[in-house]
Scaffold this active site. Structure first.
Site, mmCIF file in Angstrom:
data_model
loop_
_atom_site.group_PDB
_atom_site.id
_atom_site.type_symbol
_atom_site.label_atom_id
_atom_site.label_comp_id
_atom_site.label_asym_id
_atom_site.label_seq_id
_atom_site.Cartn_x
_atom_site.Cartn_y
_atom_site.Cartn_z
ATOM 1 N N HIS A 110 0.843 -1.197 0.000
ATOM 2 C CA HIS A 110 0.000 0.000 0.000
ATOM 3 C C HIS A 110 0.880 1.249 0.000
ATOM 4 C CE1 HIS A 110 -3.565 2.449 1.479
ATOM 5 N NE2 HIS A 110 -2.561 3.209 1.877
ATOM 6 N N GLU A 111 1.835 1.305 0.908
ATOM 7 C CA GLU A 111 2.685 2.505 1.021
ATOM 8 C C GLU A 111 3.535 2.718 -0.225
ATOM 9 O OE1 GLU A 111 2.020 4.598 3.131
ATOM 10 O OE2 GLU A 111 0.897 3.395 4.554
ATOM 11 N N HIS A 118 1.575 4.237 -3.001
ATOM 12 C CA HIS A 118 1.406 5.695 -2.949
ATOM 13 C C HIS A 118 2.539 6.372 -3.717
ATOM 14 C CE1 HIS A 118 -2.068 6.366 -0.498
ATOM 15 N NE2 HIS A 118 -1.590 5.764 0.566
ATOM 16 N N TYR A 143 -4.429 14.539 -2.613
ATOM 17 C CA TYR A 143 -4.852 13.807 -1.414
ATOM 18 C C TYR A 143 -5.958 14.545 -0.680
ATOM 19 C CZ TYR A 143 -3.822 10.067 1.909
ATOM 20 O OH TYR A 143 -3.882 8.940 2.698
ATOM 21 N N GLU A 191 -5.982 6.562 -2.175
ATOM 22 C CA GLU A 191 -6.059 5.521 -1.138
ATOM 23 C C GLU A 191 -6.498 4.186 -1.721
ATOM 24 O OE1 GLU A 191 -5.453 4.721 2.068
ATOM 25 O OE2 GLU A 191 -4.178 6.475 1.839
ATOM 26 N N ASP A 220 -10.070 13.760 7.879
ATOM 27 C CA ASP A 220 -9.424 12.764 7.023
ATOM 28 C C ASP A 220 -9.310 13.283 5.582
ATOM 29 O OD1 ASP A 220 -8.294 10.296 6.250
ATOM 30 O OD2 ASP A 220 -10.262 9.404 5.856
ATOM 31 N N HIS A 229 -9.692 7.991 3.557
ATOM 32 C CA HIS A 229 -9.616 6.584 3.986
ATOM 33 C C HIS A 229 -11.005 5.989 4.177
ATOM 34 C CE1 HIS A 229 -5.647 8.102 5.375
ATOM 35 N NE2 HIS A 229 -5.227 6.889 5.104
HETATM 36 ZN ZN LIG Z 1 -2.608 5.224 2.346
#
Ligand SMILES: [Zn+2]
Length: 362
Positions: free
Chosen positions: A181-182, A185, A196, A205, A278, A283
């Protein structure tokens, strides 16, 4: 307070921290409060870096790739993993403890980060012909043991960092879907980016979750029916009532806990969450495109990284719209399905149906 205004891509969303602040005992409240402050300082760091106008990458690797291209060796993808030990301190990247080709260290966090980054590199290289995060062989820099008892993981625009968790709420962050996941990005950032905030942020996301789940499924040899479609499985502490951070199969059901609250993800536009926290629910509303991807995979069968993954990856390369809405993204995936499999193909028809099922008409 909003946690991240700039693209600091944390795995643990602020709504979880908000609930911890409200419901936790004194030490949990302190932890949640300090996590929010840390995010702010990471953000400032990031702002300082972007102030220079460039996201620093290893000049050496870039030079090597340019040479390789000049020599006609564009196919050669070289993985360059660098795992650092943050030694529970805030400084990044910390001490280099395992470089590419080095033997396992025996430190589980170091070795999981190393192996996980290899799985992500291989997915992008072998299935999508992409040479690392930036497409030009960028070193994959990761720091484990970041800060003491730190309950988060993030991509800061240049590298990944993982806390160890406090052992109660989170027990680790070097789990393959989180690592993938990271790193994903970073791929979004180097593919034109998705701002974002709001729907484009939720798409950022969602792309990271889709490729996180895909990496895990590929490393375990699972087809779309065998997969559990969970992101961050096993990272929650032993006494938390939940299975993962998010579920793509059933958004909103990953956890339900006295301390963490209820997984707030919707699976359909009818339940889209309008919020200022958020970054506008990046998310939270990511549950909608996540579920569309899951449904599409269920229609097609086989492996997620085959037809569905190819369409999603192509859409990211082509969209060229950092402010894309869910509708823009869905239309782009439809274009990609036509380009790859033809107008009127089964792949195209089922894709339209999957998006319709989550309330997006294309
Ligand atoms: Zn993320």
């Amino acid at each position: 307070m909003c946690m991240c205004h700039n693209p600091i891509n944390c795995i643990v969303p602020p709504h979880m921290l908000d609930v911890m602040m409200l419901r936790g005992d004194k030490s949990v409240r302190k932890m949640a409060e300090s996590l929010m402050k840390v995010s702010d300082s990471v953000r400032e760091d990031r702002a300082a870096h972007s102030g220079s106008g460039v996201v620093p990458t290893a000049a050496g690797a870039g030079t090597f790739v340019s040479r390789a291209l000049a020599l006609g060796a564009a196919d050669a993808h070289t993985c360059d993993r660098r795992v650092h030990d943050g030694d529970e301190k805030a400084a990044l990247p910390g001490n280099l403890v395992r470089g590419e080709g080095d033997a396992a260290t025996g430190d589980e966090e170091v070795d999981r980060a190393y192996d996980g980054a290899g799985d992500v590199f291989n997915l992008y290289s072998e299935e999508f012909d992409r040479n690392s995060i930036d497409g030009f062989g960028m070193p994959i820099v990761q720091t484990v043991h970041h800060r003491r008892n730190y309950n988060n993981a993030f991509w800061n625009g240049e590298q990944m960092a993982y806390g160890d968790g406090d052992g109660e709420i989170f027990q680790t962050f070097t789990e393959l879907s989180v690592i993938a996941h990271e790193i994903s990005h970073g791929v979004v950032q180097h593919s034109g980016g998705l701002i974002y905030q709001g729907q484009s942020g939720a798409l950022n996301e969602s792309y990271a979750d889709v490729f996180g789940a895909m990496t895990q499924q590929r490393s375990q040899g699972q087809d779309v029916y065998q997969a559990d479609w969970l992101v961050g499985k096993g990272i929650l502490g032993p006494n938390i009532n939940g299975v993962a951070l998010r579920s793509m199969k059933a958004p909103g059901t990953a956890y339900s806990d006295a301390l963490l609250g209820q997984d707030p993800q919707p699976y359909h536009m009818d339940f889209y969450v309008n919020t200022t926290s958020d970054n506008g629910g990046v998310h939270i509303n990511s549950g909608i495109p996540n579920h569309a991807f899951y449904l599409y995979c269920m229609y097609l069968g086989g492996n997620a990284w085959e037809r569905p993954g190819q369409i999603w990856y192509k859409a990211l390369q082509k969209i060229n719209n950092p402010h894309a809405t869910f509708g823009d993204w869905a239309a782009q995936t439809l274009d990609a399905s036509i380009e790859l499999y033809g107008a009127g193909s089964y792949e195209m028809m089922m894709l339209r149906r999957a998006w319709n099922l989550v309330g997006i008409d294309i």
